[in-house]
Each structure stands twice: as C-alpha cells, then as structure tokens.
Design a protein around this motif. Sequence first.
Motif, PDB file in Angstrom:
ATOM      1  N   PRO A   1       1.410   0.825   8.534  1.00 55.43           N
ATOM      2  CA  PRO A   1       2.062   2.122   8.656  1.00 55.43           C
ATOM      3  C   PRO A   1       2.347   2.781   7.304  1.00 55.43           C
ATOM      4  O   PRO A   1       2.300   2.105   6.277  1.00 55.43           O
ATOM      5  CB  PRO A   1       3.384   1.801   9.370  1.00 55.43           C
ATOM      6  CG  PRO A   1       3.447   0.338   9.561  1.00 55.43           C
ATOM      7  CD  PRO A   1       2.206  -0.285   9.029  1.00 55.43           C
ATOM      8  N   ASN A   2       2.653   4.067   7.338  1.00 57.86           N
ATOM      9  CA  ASN A   2       3.057   4.777   6.120  1.00 57.86           C
ATOM     10  C   ASN A   2       4.211   4.026   5.463  1.00 57.86           C
ATOM     11  O   ASN A   2       5.152   3.611   6.128  1.00 57.86           O
ATOM     12  CB  ASN A   2       3.542   6.202   6.434  1.00 57.86           C
ATOM     13  CG  ASN A   2       2.444   7.102   6.958  1.00 57.86           C
ATOM     14  OD1 ASN A   2       2.658   7.901   7.860  1.00 57.86           O
ATOM     15  ND2 ASN A   2       1.262   6.991   6.417  1.00 57.86           N
ATOM     16  N   GLY A   3       4.099   3.863   4.165  1.00 62.20           N
ATOM     17  CA  GLY A   3       5.185   3.235   3.415  1.00 62.20           C
ATOM     18  C   GLY A   3       5.167   1.720   3.436  1.00 62.20           C
ATOM     19  O   GLY A   3       6.066   1.080   2.874  1.00 62.20           O
ATOM     20  N   SER A   4       4.146   1.115   4.053  1.00 65.37           N
ATOM     21  CA  SER A   4       4.136  -0.350   4.150  1.00 65.37           C
ATOM     22  C   SER A   4       3.641  -1.016   2.862  1.00 65.37           C
ATOM     23  O   SER A   4       3.708  -2.246   2.751  1.00 65.37           O
ATOM     24  CB  SER A   4       3.291  -0.800   5.343  1.00 65.37           C
ATOM     25  OG  SER A   4       1.980  -0.300   5.248  1.00 65.37           O
ATOM     26  N   GLY A   5       3.124  -0.227   1.929  1.00 64.07           N
ATOM     27  CA  GLY A   5       2.791  -0.798   0.623  1.00 64.07           C
ATOM     28  C   GLY A   5       1.311  -0.914   0.322  1.00 64.07           C
ATOM     29  O   GLY A   5       0.927  -1.583  -0.646  1.00 64.07           O
ATOM     30  N   LYS A   6       0.479  -0.220   1.082  1.00 66.26           N
ATOM     31  CA  LYS A   6      -0.974  -0.309   0.847  1.00 66.26           C
ATOM     32  C   LYS A   6      -1.343   0.197  -0.562  1.00 66.26           C
ATOM     33  O   LYS A   6      -2.053  -0.471  -1.300  1.00 66.26           O
ATOM     34  CB  LYS A   6      -1.728   0.493   1.920  1.00 66.26           C
ATOM     35  CG  LYS A   6      -1.441   0.028   3.344  1.00 66.26           C
ATOM     36  CD  LYS A   6      -2.182   0.853   4.379  1.00 66.26           C
ATOM     37  CE  LYS A   6      -1.789   2.312   4.425  1.00 66.26           C
ATOM     38  NZ  LYS A   6      -0.363   2.534   4.806  1.00 66.26           N
TER      39      LYS A   6
ATOM     40  N   ARG B   1       8.735  -1.274  -5.687  1.00 63.88           N
ATOM     41  CA  ARG B   1       8.795   0.097  -6.197  1.00 63.88           C
ATOM     42  C   ARG B   1      10.258   0.420  -6.382  1.00 63.88           C
ATOM     43  O   ARG B   1      11.078   0.149  -5.502  1.00 63.88           O
ATOM     44  CB  ARG B   1       8.201   1.105  -5.214  1.00 63.88           C
ATOM     45  CG  ARG B   1       6.748   0.953  -4.840  1.00 63.88           C
ATOM     46  CD  ARG B   1       5.768   0.889  -5.973  1.00 63.88           C
ATOM     47  NE  ARG B   1       5.539   2.125  -6.690  1.00 63.88           N
ATOM     48  CZ  ARG B   1       4.467   2.911  -6.513  1.00 63.88           C
ATOM     49  NH1 ARG B   1       3.554   2.609  -5.630  1.00 63.88           N
ATOM     50  NH2 ARG B   1       4.312   3.987  -7.236  1.00 63.88           N
ATOM     51  N   GLY B   2      10.585   1.010  -7.539  1.00 68.29           N
ATOM     52  CA  GLY B   2      11.963   1.405  -7.808  1.00 68.29           C
ATOM     53  C   GLY B   2      12.939   0.242  -7.646  1.00 68.29           C
ATOM     54  O   GLY B   2      14.064   0.438  -7.200  1.00 68.29           O
TER      55      GLY B   2
ATOM     56  N   THR C   1       0.635   0.614  -3.051  1.00 61.81           N
ATOM     57  CA  THR C   1       1.288  -0.235  -4.055  1.00 61.81           C
ATOM     58  C   THR C   1       0.442  -1.483  -4.306  1.00 61.81           C
ATOM     59  O   THR C   1       0.230  -1.873  -5.464  1.00 61.81           O
ATOM     60  CB  THR C   1       2.709  -0.627  -3.571  1.00 61.81           C
ATOM     61  OG1 THR C   1       3.429   0.568  -3.295  1.00 61.81           O
ATOM     62  CG2 THR C   1       3.450  -1.439  -4.617  1.00 61.81           C
TER      63      THR C   1
ATOM     64  N   HIS D   1      -5.283   8.083  -4.388  1.00 60.49           N
ATOM     65  CA  HIS D   1      -5.109   9.259  -3.522  1.00 60.49           C
ATOM     66  C   HIS D   1      -5.597  10.520  -4.228  1.00 60.49           C
ATOM     67  O   HIS D   1      -6.224  11.377  -3.630  1.00 60.49           O
ATOM     68  CB  HIS D   1      -3.610   9.502  -3.280  1.00 60.49           C
ATOM     69  CG  HIS D   1      -3.034   8.724  -2.157  1.00 60.49           C
ATOM     70  ND1 HIS D   1      -3.453   8.863  -0.878  1.00 60.49           N
ATOM     71  CD2 HIS D   1      -2.032   7.810  -2.130  1.00 60.49           C
ATOM     72  CE1 HIS D   1      -2.754   8.057  -0.108  1.00 60.49           C
ATOM     73  NE2 HIS D   1      -1.891   7.401  -0.842  1.00 60.49           N
TER      74      HIS D   1
ATOM     75  N   HIS E   1      -6.288   4.565   6.927  1.00 66.06           N
ATOM     76  CA  HIS E   1      -5.868   4.756   8.313  1.00 66.06           C
ATOM     77  C   HIS E   1      -7.077   5.065   9.186  1.00 66.06           C
ATOM     78  O   HIS E   1      -6.971   5.154  10.400  1.00 66.06           O
ATOM     79  CB  HIS E   1      -4.876   5.925   8.427  1.00 66.06           C
ATOM     80  CG  HIS E   1      -3.582   5.673   7.734  1.00 66.06           C
ATOM     81  ND1 HIS E   1      -2.619   4.828   8.232  1.00 66.06           N
ATOM     82  CD2 HIS E   1      -3.085   6.137   6.573  1.00 66.06           C
ATOM     83  CE1 HIS E   1      -1.583   4.794   7.417  1.00 66.06           C
ATOM     84  NE2 HIS E   1      -1.844   5.575   6.396  1.00 66.06           N
TER      85      HIS E   1
ATOM     86  N   VAL F   1       8.541  -4.220  -1.777  1.00 67.36           N
ATOM     87  CA  VAL F   1       7.720  -3.487  -0.798  1.00 67.36           C
ATOM     88  C   VAL F   1       6.887  -4.466   0.037  1.00 67.36           C
ATOM     89  O   VAL F   1       6.726  -4.286   1.231  1.00 67.36           O
ATOM     90  CB  VAL F   1       6.798  -2.470  -1.516  1.00 67.36           C
ATOM     91  CG1 VAL F   1       5.867  -1.795  -0.536  1.00 67.36           C
ATOM     92  CG2 VAL F   1       7.610  -1.434  -2.261  1.00 67.36           C
TER      93      VAL F   1
HETATM   94  N1  LIG Z   1       7.717   5.615  -7.666  1.00 69.23           N
HETATM   95  C1  LIG Z   1       8.369   5.102  -6.633  1.00 69.23           C
HETATM   96  N2  LIG Z   1       9.676   4.778  -6.708  1.00 69.23           N
HETATM   97  C2  LIG Z   1      10.336   4.249  -5.663  1.00 69.23           C
HETATM   98  N3  LIG Z   1       9.760   3.986  -4.475  1.00 69.23           N
HETATM   99  C3  LIG Z   1       8.475   4.285  -4.347  1.00 69.23           C
HETATM  100  C4  LIG Z   1       7.704   4.853  -5.396  1.00 69.23           C
HETATM  101  N4  LIG Z   1       6.465   5.038  -4.952  1.00 69.23           N
HETATM  102  C5  LIG Z   1       6.425   4.584  -3.669  1.00 69.23           C
HETATM  103  N5  LIG Z   1       7.632   4.134  -3.316  1.00 69.23           N
HETATM  104  C6  LIG Z   1       7.982   3.530  -2.021  1.00 69.23           C
HETATM  105  O1  LIG Z   1       7.220   2.333  -1.878  1.00 69.23           O
HETATM  106  C7  LIG Z   1       6.914   2.128  -0.497  1.00 69.23           C
HETATM  107  C8  LIG Z   1       5.437   1.842  -0.348  1.00 69.23           C
HETATM  108  O2  LIG Z   1       4.706   3.015  -0.663  1.00 69.23           O
HETATM  109  P1  LIG Z   1       3.109   3.037  -0.617  1.00 69.23           P
HETATM  110  O3  LIG Z   1       2.688   4.363  -1.152  1.00 69.23           O
HETATM  111  O4  LIG Z   1       2.585   1.810  -1.262  1.00 69.23           O
HETATM  112  O5  LIG Z   1       2.840   2.930   0.960  1.00 69.23           O
HETATM  113  P2  LIG Z   1       1.493   3.144   1.786  1.00 69.23           P
HETATM  114  O6  LIG Z   1       1.401   2.004   2.763  1.00 69.23           O
HETATM  115  O7  LIG Z   1       0.342   3.335   0.871  1.00 69.23           O
HETATM  116  O8  LIG Z   1       1.808   4.477   2.573  1.00 69.23           O
HETATM  117  P3  LIG Z   1       0.859   5.658   3.162  1.00 69.23           P
HETATM  118  O9  LIG Z   1       0.192   5.100   4.409  1.00 69.23           O
HETATM  119  O10 LIG Z   1       1.837   6.730   3.503  1.00 69.23           O
HETATM  120  O11 LIG Z   1      -0.103   6.063   2.089  1.00 69.23           O
HETATM  121  C9  LIG Z   1       7.392   3.371   0.253  1.00 69.23           C
HETATM  122  O12 LIG Z   1       8.625   3.075   0.882  1.00 69.23           O
HETATM  123  C10 LIG Z   1       7.592   4.396  -0.857  1.00 69.23           C
HETATM  124  O13 LIG Z   1       8.615   5.296  -0.544  1.00 69.23           O
END
Ligand SMILES: Nc1ncnc2c1ncn2[C@@H]1O[C@H](COP(=O)(O)OP(=O)(O)OP(=O)(O)O)[C@@H](O)[C@H]1O
Length: 203
Positions: free
Chosen positions: A36-41, A12-13, A43, A80, A185, A17
């Motif tokens: 955990p939050n932000g782990s990339g699920k 991402r960006g 994505t 989501h 979760h 991830v």
């Molecule tokens: N459009 C974007 N540009 C840059 N970074 C991004 C973008 N979208 C998500 N991220 C980053 O990518 C990483 C993974 O995000 P992702 O939403 O896949 O996590 P997640 O495991 O689903 O989290 P959650 O449990 O909070 O839903 C995070 O660090 C997030 O900040």
Amino acid sequence: MRLIAENLSGERGGEAVFDGIGFVLADGEALVVTGPNGSGKSTLLRVIAGLLPHSHGRIAFEGDSEAFPTVASACHYLGHLNAMKSALTVQENLEFWRDFAGDGQLGVSDALEEVGLGGLGHLPFGYLSTGQKRRAAIAKLLISHRPVWLLDEPTSGLDKASDARFAALMQDHCAAGGIVVAATHLPLGLQGVKTLEMGRVYV
Ligand SMILES: Nc1ncnc2c1ncn2[C@@H]1O[C@H](COP(=O)(O)OP(=O)(O)OP(=O)(O)O)[C@@H](O)[C@H]1O
C-alpha cells in the motif's frame, strides 16, 4: 552476480518504515515490490541505491567488483521523478547521464529509438508529454551499463504500447544476466518474477 539484502531496516524522519527485509537475486532475476501507499517501497529502493542509509542489516552486490566496487555503482536508479533538466534538450540530458554513469551498449540516438522517441532528441525535455518524459528517463537505463535496475513506478504515465515495449526491455536486461527490482502498483508484464509485499513483518 547476486544482489543480497539481509534483515534490512529502513527509516524516514527517524521513524521505522520497514524491518527485516531479506532477498537474494541472482543473474537474470526480477523482484516486484508491492504494497500500500506509504508501506516503504520507494524507501527500500533508495536504501538499496545508497541514497538513504539503512538502520540495520546488510545490502551487498556480488559480481564484477572491479567494474562495480559498491552496490550504488552497480545500480541504475529510476525514481518517481525523471531527474532531467527541462531547459536542456533530451539529447543533452542523456549525454549528461552517460557521462555520469558510464557507457552502455547503445548510443543516445539508438536508445531514443528503443523507447520510441527517435528524432526527438533535439527538443527541450520540458516540451515532452508526461509519457514521453518517462520514456526519455527509461532511455537512461540503456545508454549506460549498470547490471541492477532499481525502478520506482517505472510505467507510470506510459501508454499500452510503451508499457509493452518497456516490459520487453526489462526482459532483455534479465535475459542478458541483469537484475531488476521494481516497485509498482501496476502489472509490469514480466514472467517468472519474485515478489515482495511490503507492509508485512519479514523475519
Ligand atoms: N523525507 C521524509 N521524512 C519523513 N517521512 C517520510 C519522508 N519520506 C517519506 N516518508 C514516509 O515514509 C513512509 C514510506 O514512504 P515511501 O515513499 O517509501 O512509501 P511507498 O510504499 O513508496 O508509497 P507509495 O505507494 O505512495 O509510492 C511514508 O509513511 C512516508 O510518509
């Protein structure tokens, strides 16, 4: 039918991830993705759905290649957000999605009955409560047939009864040979699932 991920990487960006994700899911199998939050699920689900590119590796769907020539065409993606228009009725929203994604076993009214929203199809989607909105979005899975369900926090906002009803729908989908990949979760009430914990290195 199989959904195959090999050495998959997502970013991402421009930042990595996850890396080195691999799994094989056959007819009737479910994969629960945790971490955990932000782990990339999310994505990962978006990469599988073809909504984001993968930087390395391979994702493939092996099955009815005439009906489902690409991975994306084999997938229902429930993100989501519910992806419904507030000003259109529930019925109109679901008719749009059926026209987009193809016919399924259930008509719109029957699908609404299945998710406990029978008789509410005439209401603007925006009038529904949070849990009712999620249930209407779940009805999208039933009005068009796609063998792979990609579900991002599918039970968020659902009450206990709706939770159980949705677990039964996922089980029915798998029993009919479908595949489920769910990021969550919360426990989903599914038996015998495979699990994938994000936030670790997979090689
Ligand atoms: N459009 C974007 N540009 C840059 N970074 C991004 C973008 N979208 C998500 N991220 C980053 O990518 C990483 C993974 O995000 P992702 O939403 O896949 O996590 P997640 O495991 O689903 O989290 P959650 O449990 O909070 O839903 C995070 O660090 C997030 O900040």
